[in-house]
Design a protein around this motif. Structure first.
Motif, PDB file in Angstrom:
ATOM      1  N   GLN A 213      69.379  68.820 167.089  1.00 37.96           N
ATOM      2  CA  GLN A 213      68.980  69.270 165.769  1.00 37.96           C
ATOM      3  C   GLN A 213      67.717  68.535 165.320  1.00 37.96           C
ATOM      4  O   GLN A 213      67.421  67.447 165.797  1.00 37.96           O
ATOM      5  N   SER A 214      67.000  69.121 164.389  1.00 39.12           N
ATOM      6  CA  SER A 214      65.832  68.465 163.798  1.00 39.12           C
ATOM      7  C   SER A 214      65.636  69.025 162.397  1.00 39.12           C
ATOM      8  O   SER A 214      65.920  70.203 162.141  1.00 39.12           O
ATOM      9  N   PRO A 215      65.169  68.200 161.461  1.00 35.79           N
ATOM     10  CA  PRO A 215      65.004  68.656 160.082  1.00 35.79           C
ATOM     11  C   PRO A 215      63.940  69.749 159.960  1.00 35.79           C
ATOM     12  O   PRO A 215      62.891  69.696 160.610  1.00 35.79           O
ATOM     13  N   THR A 216      64.236  70.738 159.133  1.00 36.05           N
ATOM     14  CA  THR A 216      63.287  71.799 158.818  1.00 36.05           C
ATOM     15  C   THR A 216      63.382  72.107 157.329  1.00 36.05           C
ATOM     16  O   THR A 216      64.436  71.920 156.713  1.00 36.05           O
ATOM     17  N   LEU A 217      62.296  72.591 156.742  1.00 34.06           N
ATOM     18  CA  LEU A 217      62.282  72.900 155.321  1.00 34.06           C
ATOM     19  C   LEU A 217      63.028  74.190 155.023  1.00 34.06           C
ATOM     20  O   LEU A 217      63.062  75.112 155.850  1.00 34.06           O
ATOM     21  N   LEU A 218      63.619  74.258 153.848  1.00 31.18           N
ATOM     22  CA  LEU A 218      64.235  75.483 153.364  1.00 31.18           C
ATOM     23  C   LEU A 218      63.123  76.475 153.051  1.00 31.18           C
ATOM     24  O   LEU A 218      62.161  76.146 152.355  1.00 31.18           O
ATOM     25  N   GLU A 219      63.241  77.703 153.552  1.00 32.01           N
ATOM     26  CA  GLU A 219      62.148  78.665 153.421  1.00 32.01           C
ATOM     27  C   GLU A 219      61.772  78.948 151.977  1.00 32.01           C
ATOM     28  O   GLU A 219      60.594  79.043 151.631  1.00 32.01           O
ATOM     29  N   SER A 220      62.746  79.076 151.091  1.00 27.90           N
ATOM     30  CA  SER A 220      62.467  79.497 149.720  1.00 27.90           C
ATOM     31  C   SER A 220      61.957  78.375 148.823  1.00 27.90           C
ATOM     32  O   SER A 220      61.162  78.623 147.913  1.00 27.90           O
ATOM     33  N   LYS A 221      62.390  77.136 149.081  1.00 28.76           N
ATOM     34  CA  LYS A 221      62.065  76.049 148.152  1.00 28.76           C
ATOM     35  C   LYS A 221      61.422  74.835 148.801  1.00 28.76           C
ATOM     36  O   LYS A 221      60.882  73.981 148.101  1.00 28.76           O
ATOM     37  N   GLY A 222      61.469  74.745 150.110  1.00 34.70           N
ATOM     38  CA  GLY A 222      60.921  73.573 150.772  1.00 34.70           C
ATOM     39  C   GLY A 222      59.408  73.502 150.636  1.00 34.70           C
ATOM     40  O   GLY A 222      58.704  74.496 150.841  1.00 34.70           O
ATOM     41  N   VAL A 223      58.903  72.339 150.268  1.00 30.33           N
ATOM     42  CA  VAL A 223      57.466  72.142 150.084  1.00 30.33           C
ATOM     43  C   VAL A 223      56.933  71.106 151.079  1.00 30.33           C
ATOM     44  O   VAL A 223      55.938  71.332 151.754  1.00 30.33           O
ATOM     45  N   TRP A 224      57.600  69.976 151.154  1.00 30.44           N
ATOM     46  CA  TRP A 224      57.164  68.894 152.046  1.00 30.44           C
ATOM     47  C   TRP A 224      58.384  68.080 152.443  1.00 30.44           C
ATOM     48  O   TRP A 224      59.250  67.787 151.633  1.00 30.44           O
TER      49      TRP A 224
END
Length: 308
Positions: A213-224
């Motif tokens: 696994q690896s961290p990824t941003l949430l498509e709708s709200k992830g900014v950085w």
């Protein structure tokens, strides 16, 4: 492991930590702090909202790294902090559980006599970590973890969690997954000062990202969001290294105490003190409740924290 990139030289380590620390009030909260002082400090504030956050750690080329994210909304959780957020009512829903029991978690978190509250804290930590970073501390059995949480179906589940359309119990149940509470370790407990409009009673946990696994941003709200060298983040409290790294209009040029809560700053310092991620995770820590108090120092409002 991957590093967080080329870093400036670190500042030398200081000596013994003081028994009392003072934290500057972030610019966006100073008006509320001044209003509180004018009407009389010491009055009871609003009831704090229970919350949880997860401090992921790994070894980088320059030292122990942790995953930080940016919050577009201004809250007392800070603009830059660890994945986390408020406990929700559906965190009480039944789900498959492995690892320390809720009763054992109540003991570890200093919640003896309130097992339900401790269970909610753990579930919320796993839920918010998955929602905000895509890291899922669960598996098909008590000895394994999900190898991959990538793809449209997983992102759809994260988005549904973010708006409250589903619960973590439903996400895990549909895939016949078991929550792995043994992958978390208790780290710290902080309560927001009384002056804040919205206060939090937040439990910090620590964990490593499961293999695959690896961290990824949430498509709708992830900014950085990215892995950051903890030592560098706290090396120069008067500098703007972290704010410049985030590179948002409300972070560039700002000091860490204008970006992060006292709890986040102290947790970062705790991570920075360790030589490796394993050493950080292996250390047993007593969970002591920290509650910074608003007062006036040198003519301006500050937060005073008693560390004795």
């Amino acid at each position: 492991m991957r590093s967080s990139g080329e870093l400036p030289a670190r500042a030398p380590r200081a000596g013994r930590a003081p028994a009392v620390r003072y934290f500057e009030i972030p610019e966006q909260h100073r008006e509320a702090a001044e209003a509180w002082l004018e009407r009389g400090a010491g009055l009871p504030g609003s009831a704090p909202t229970p919350a949880s956050a997860v401090v992921f750690v790994r070894d980088g080329e320059a030292g122990v790294e942790t995953y930080l994210s940016y919050r577009a909304r201004t809250t007392s959780l800070g603009t830059v902090g660890f994945p986390g957020g408020p406990v929700e009512a559906h965190d009480d829903e039944p789900l498959e559980w492995s690892g320390p029991t809720p009763g054992e978690w109540a003991r570890r978190l200093g919640m003896e006599g309130d097992v339900s509250r401790a269970r909610r804290a753990v579930v919320a930590a796993v839920r918010k970590a998955f929602e905000e970073t895509g890291v899922l501390l669960a598996g098909p059995d008590p000895m394994s973890t999900v190898e991959s949480v990538e793809g449209a179906e997983w992102m759809s589940s994260r988005e549904a969690l973010a708006v409250g359309d589903v619960s973590l119990a439903q996400v895990l149940g549909r895939r016949r997954l078991v929550l792995r509470s043994d992958l978390l370790k208790p780290l710290a407990h902080w309560v927001t000062s009384d002056f804040a409009h919205r206060r939090y009673d937040i439990h910090y946990f620590t964990a490593v990202v499961p293999d695959g696994q690896s961290p990824t941003l949430l498509e709708s709200k992830g900014v950085w969001g990215r892995w950051v060298d903890a030592s560098q983040a706290v090396a120069d409290p008067a500098g703007s290294w972290l704010g410049d790294l985030v590179d948002r209009p409300d972070t560039v040029g700002r000091r860490i105490d204008d970006l992060s809560s006292p709890g986040v700053q102290c947790v970062l310092e705790t991570v920075a003190e360790c030589s490796s991620a394993i050493a950080f995770l292996a250390k047993n820590r007593a969970v002591v409740t920290r509650n910074p108090v608003l007062e006036v120092r040198d003519g301006r409002p500050v937060l005073r924290l008693d560390l004795s």
